[in-house]
Design an enzyme around this catalytic site. Structure first.
Site, PDB file in Angstrom:
ATOM      1  N   GLU A 142       3.320  -6.049  13.546  1.00  0.00           N
ATOM      2  CA  GLU A 142       2.282  -6.106  14.587  1.00  0.00           C
ATOM      3  C   GLU A 142       1.715  -7.522  14.641  1.00  0.00           C
ATOM      4  O   GLU A 142       1.347  -8.015  15.693  1.00  0.00           O
ATOM      5  CB  GLU A 142       1.175  -5.086  14.266  1.00  0.00           C
ATOM      6  N   ARG A 183       0.818  -1.220   0.000  1.00  0.00           N
ATOM      7  CA  ARG A 183       0.000   0.000   0.000  1.00  0.00           C
ATOM      8  C   ARG A 183       0.842   1.256   0.000  1.00  0.00           C
ATOM      9  O   ARG A 183       0.397   2.316  -0.452  1.00  0.00           O
ATOM     10  CB  ARG A 183      -0.988  -0.022   1.176  1.00  0.00           C
TER      11      ARG A 183
HETATM   12  P1  AMP Z   1       4.674  -1.943  11.831  1.00  0.00           P
HETATM   13  O1  AMP Z   1       5.923  -2.521  11.279  1.00  0.00           O
HETATM   14  O2  AMP Z   1       4.206  -2.647  13.056  1.00  0.00           O
HETATM   15  O3  AMP Z   1       4.782  -0.443  12.003  1.00  0.00           O
HETATM   16  O4  AMP Z   1       3.529  -2.221  10.764  1.00  0.00           O
HETATM   17  C1  AMP Z   1       3.391  -1.405   9.647  1.00  0.00           C
HETATM   18  C2  AMP Z   1       3.122  -2.197   8.415  1.00  0.00           C
HETATM   19  O5  AMP Z   1       2.102  -3.169   8.621  1.00  0.00           O
HETATM   20  C3  AMP Z   1       2.620  -1.296   7.324  1.00  0.00           C
HETATM   21  O6  AMP Z   1       3.157  -1.734   6.081  1.00  0.00           O
HETATM   22  C4  AMP Z   1       1.121  -1.432   7.379  1.00  0.00           C
HETATM   23  O7  AMP Z   1       0.587  -1.450   6.089  1.00  0.00           O
HETATM   24  C5  AMP Z   1       0.875  -2.743   8.097  1.00  0.00           C
HETATM   25  N1  AMP Z   1      -0.014  -2.605   9.253  1.00  0.00           N
HETATM   26  C6  AMP Z   1       0.290  -2.889  10.535  1.00  0.00           C
HETATM   27  N2  AMP Z   1      -0.748  -2.710  11.343  1.00  0.00           N
HETATM   28  C7  AMP Z   1      -1.747  -2.277  10.564  1.00  0.00           C
HETATM   29  C8  AMP Z   1      -3.121  -1.901  10.828  1.00  0.00           C
HETATM   30  N3  AMP Z   1      -3.623  -1.928  12.057  1.00  0.00           N
HETATM   31  N4  AMP Z   1      -3.857  -1.480   9.779  1.00  0.00           N
HETATM   32  C9  AMP Z   1      -3.329  -1.458   8.530  1.00  0.00           C
HETATM   33  N5  AMP Z   1      -2.076  -1.806   8.224  1.00  0.00           N
HETATM   34  C10 AMP Z   1      -1.285  -2.218   9.230  1.00  0.00           C
END
Ligand code: AMP
Length: 170
Positions: A95, A58
Protein backbone atom coordinates in the site's frame (compact mmCIF):
# COMPACT_ATOMS: atom_id res chain seq x y z
CA UNK A 1 -16.38 -9.63 22.46
CA UNK A 2 -16.09 -6.71 20.04
CA UNK A 3 -12.50 -7.01 18.86
CA UNK A 4 -12.76 -3.79 16.85
CA UNK A 5 -12.55 -1.86 20.12
CA UNK A 6 -8.99 -3.22 20.46
CA UNK A 7 -7.81 -1.99 17.04
CA UNK A 8 -6.47 1.58 17.04
CA UNK A 9 -6.62 3.74 13.91
CA UNK A 10 -3.44 5.78 13.46
CA UNK A 11 -3.92 8.34 10.66
CA UNK A 12 -1.00 9.19 8.35
CA UNK A 13 1.30 6.37 9.51
CA UNK A 14 3.78 5.39 8.15
CA UNK A 15 3.04 7.87 5.36
CA UNK A 16 0.47 10.60 4.66
CA UNK A 17 -2.93 9.21 3.63
CA UNK A 18 -2.63 5.74 5.21
CA UNK A 19 -4.78 4.89 8.22
CA UNK A 20 -2.66 2.35 10.06
CA UNK A 21 -4.53 -0.42 11.90
CA UNK A 22 -2.58 -0.76 15.14
CA UNK A 23 -3.15 -4.17 16.74
CA UNK A 24 -1.02 -3.52 19.85
CA UNK A 25 -4.05 -2.70 22.09
CA UNK A 26 -5.42 -6.16 21.22
CA UNK A 27 -2.08 -7.80 22.03
CA UNK A 28 -2.10 -6.03 25.41
CA UNK A 29 -5.38 -7.71 26.36
CA UNK A 30 -4.97 -11.47 26.92
CA UNK A 31 -8.70 -12.20 26.49
CA UNK A 32 -8.88 -10.24 23.23
CA UNK A 33 -5.65 -11.80 21.93
CA UNK A 34 -6.92 -15.27 22.80
CA UNK A 35 -10.25 -14.54 21.11
CA UNK A 36 -8.48 -13.38 17.94
CA UNK A 37 -6.24 -16.46 17.77
CA UNK A 38 -9.24 -18.73 18.45
CA UNK A 39 -11.09 -17.18 15.50
CA UNK A 40 -8.11 -17.75 13.22
CA UNK A 41 -7.79 -21.30 14.56
CA UNK A 42 -11.45 -22.15 13.93
CA UNK A 43 -11.05 -21.25 10.27
CA UNK A 44 -7.59 -22.74 9.75
CA UNK A 45 -8.57 -26.06 11.34
CA UNK A 46 -11.11 -26.57 8.54
CA UNK A 47 -8.26 -26.26 6.01
CA UNK A 48 -6.21 -29.07 7.67
CA UNK A 49 -2.83 -27.36 7.18
CA UNK A 50 0.56 -29.02 7.60
CA UNK A 51 2.24 -25.62 7.70
CA UNK A 52 1.40 -22.09 8.83
CA UNK A 53 3.41 -19.55 6.84
CA UNK A 54 3.58 -16.19 8.61
CA UNK A 55 4.52 -12.78 7.24
CA UNK A 56 7.06 -10.58 9.04
CA UNK A 57 6.59 -9.07 11.49
CA UNK A 58 3.10 -8.78 12.98
CA UNK A 59 1.98 -11.95 11.23
CA UNK A 60 4.39 -13.87 13.46
CA UNK A 61 2.67 -12.69 16.63
CA UNK A 62 -0.62 -14.22 15.52
CA UNK A 63 0.72 -17.22 13.64
CA UNK A 64 3.05 -18.65 16.30
CA UNK A 65 0.31 -19.42 18.87
CA UNK A 66 -1.93 -20.44 15.99
CA UNK A 67 0.55 -23.00 14.63
CA UNK A 68 0.98 -24.50 18.11
CA UNK A 69 -2.79 -24.83 18.56
CA UNK A 70 -3.10 -26.46 15.14
CA UNK A 71 -0.13 -28.78 15.63
CA UNK A 72 1.28 -27.39 12.37
CA UNK A 73 4.78 -26.29 11.38
CA UNK A 74 5.59 -22.57 11.64
CA UNK A 75 7.45 -21.10 8.66
CA UNK A 76 8.47 -17.43 8.52
CA UNK A 77 8.40 -15.36 5.35
CA UNK A 78 11.03 -12.71 6.09
CA UNK A 79 12.23 -9.39 4.80
CA UNK A 80 15.32 -9.64 2.54
CA UNK A 81 18.67 -10.52 4.04
CA UNK A 82 17.36 -11.87 7.35
CA UNK A 83 17.20 -15.62 6.75
CA UNK A 84 20.53 -17.42 7.18
CA UNK A 85 20.06 -20.41 4.82
CA UNK A 86 19.42 -20.60 1.05
CA UNK A 87 16.40 -18.49 0.12
CA UNK A 88 13.94 -17.73 -2.64
CA UNK A 89 12.58 -14.20 -3.07
CA UNK A 90 9.44 -12.47 -4.39
CA UNK A 91 9.06 -8.72 -4.90
CA UNK A 92 5.65 -7.03 -4.62
CA UNK A 93 3.76 -3.74 -4.28
CA UNK A 94 2.73 -2.54 -0.83
CA UNK A 95 0.00 0.00 0.00
CA UNK A 96 2.99 2.23 0.71
CA UNK A 97 5.96 1.31 -1.53
CA UNK A 98 7.75 -1.74 -2.93
CA UNK A 99 8.92 -4.64 -0.83
CA UNK A 100 10.23 -8.20 -1.01
CA UNK A 101 9.88 -11.35 1.05
CA UNK A 102 12.09 -14.43 1.29
CA UNK A 103 11.66 -17.99 2.49
CA UNK A 104 14.14 -20.77 3.06
CA UNK A 105 14.15 -23.01 0.02
CA UNK A 106 13.70 -26.13 2.20
CA UNK A 107 10.96 -24.64 4.41
CA UNK A 108 8.11 -26.44 2.67
CA UNK A 109 8.00 -29.94 1.19
CA UNK A 110 6.16 -30.54 -2.12
CA UNK A 111 2.49 -31.30 -1.55
CA UNK A 112 2.27 -29.84 1.96
CA UNK A 113 -0.95 -28.01 2.79
CA UNK A 114 -0.23 -24.39 3.74
CA UNK A 115 -2.23 -21.58 5.31
CA UNK A 116 -0.75 -18.08 5.12
CA UNK A 117 -1.31 -15.69 8.02
CA UNK A 118 -0.82 -11.93 8.43
CA UNK A 119 -2.25 -9.19 10.62
CA UNK A 120 -3.76 -6.98 7.89
CA UNK A 121 -4.71 -7.41 4.23
CA UNK A 122 -4.70 -4.10 2.37
CA UNK A 123 -4.08 -4.40 -1.40
CA UNK A 124 -3.35 -8.14 -1.13
CA UNK A 125 0.11 -7.85 -2.68
CA UNK A 126 1.88 -9.27 0.36
CA UNK A 127 -0.32 -12.34 0.58
CA UNK A 128 -0.07 -12.88 -3.18
CA UNK A 129 3.75 -12.72 -3.10
CA UNK A 130 3.82 -15.14 -0.17
CA UNK A 131 1.54 -17.51 -2.05
CA UNK A 132 4.01 -17.46 -4.94
CA UNK A 133 6.87 -18.32 -2.59
CA UNK A 134 4.91 -21.29 -1.21
CA UNK A 135 3.93 -22.52 -4.66
CA UNK A 136 7.50 -22.22 -6.00
CA UNK A 137 8.48 -24.69 -3.28
CA UNK A 138 5.66 -27.07 -4.28
CA UNK A 139 3.33 -26.27 -1.37
CA UNK A 140 -0.43 -26.05 -1.80
CA UNK A 141 -2.00 -22.87 -0.41
CA UNK A 142 -5.28 -24.13 1.06
CA UNK A 143 -6.29 -20.88 2.75
CA UNK A 144 -5.27 -17.48 4.06
CA UNK A 145 -6.21 -15.79 7.31
CA UNK A 146 -5.74 -12.34 8.74
CA UNK A 147 -7.02 -10.34 11.66
CA UNK A 148 -8.07 -7.26 9.69
CA UNK A 149 -9.30 -6.87 6.11
CA UNK A 150 -9.41 -3.40 4.56
CA UNK A 151 -12.20 -4.43 2.20
CA UNK A 152 -12.37 -1.02 0.48
CA UNK A 153 -8.94 -1.77 -1.06
CA UNK A 154 -10.30 -4.94 -2.74
CA UNK A 155 -7.28 -7.02 -1.71
CA UNK A 156 -9.24 -10.26 -2.15
CA UNK A 157 -9.16 -9.69 -5.92
CA UNK A 158 -5.38 -10.19 -5.82
CA UNK A 159 -5.72 -13.64 -4.27
CA UNK A 160 -6.85 -15.45 -7.45
CA UNK A 161 -9.64 -17.36 -5.74
CA UNK A 162 -7.69 -18.58 -2.71
CA UNK A 163 -9.97 -18.48 0.35
CA UNK A 164 -9.35 -15.70 2.86
CA UNK A 165 -10.73 -15.60 6.39
CA UNK A 166 -10.71 -12.17 8.02
CA UNK A 167 -11.63 -11.85 11.68
CA UNK A 168 -12.51 -8.15 11.28
CA UNK A 169 -13.55 -6.26 8.14
CA UNK A 170 -13.43 -2.51 7.55
P1 AMP B 1 -0.90 -5.32 1.25
O1 AMP B 1 0.22 -6.05 0.62
O2 AMP B 1 -1.21 -4.03 0.57
O3 AMP B 1 -2.12 -6.20 1.44
O4 AMP B 1 -0.40 -4.88 2.70
C1 AMP B 1 -0.42 -5.78 3.75
C2 AMP B 1 0.82 -5.70 4.58
O5 AMP B 1 1.15 -4.35 4.90
C3 AMP B 1 0.62 -6.40 5.89
O6 AMP B 1 1.82 -7.06 6.25
C4 AMP B 1 0.26 -5.30 6.85
O7 AMP B 1 0.86 -5.53 8.09
C5 AMP B 1 0.77 -4.03 6.21
N1 AMP B 1 -0.25 -3.00 6.08
C6 AMP B 1 -0.69 -2.44 4.93
N2 AMP B 1 -1.59 -1.49 5.15
C7 AMP B 1 -1.76 -1.45 6.47
C8 AMP B 1 -2.59 -0.64 7.34
N3 AMP B 1 -3.43 0.27 6.85
N4 AMP B 1 -2.52 -0.88 8.66
C9 AMP B 1 -1.67 -1.81 9.15
N5 AMP B 1 -0.86 -2.58 8.40
C10 AMP B 1 -0.90 -2.40 7.07
Amino acid sequence: MDLKTFIRDVPNFPIEGVIFKDITPLLCDPAAFDHAVASLEAYCRTRRPDVVVAIEARGYILAAPLALRLGAAFVPARKPGKLPWKTIREEYQLEYGVAALEMHEDAIAPGQRVVIVDDVIATGGTLRATRRLVERLGGEVVGMACLVELAFLNGRQALDGVELHAVLTY
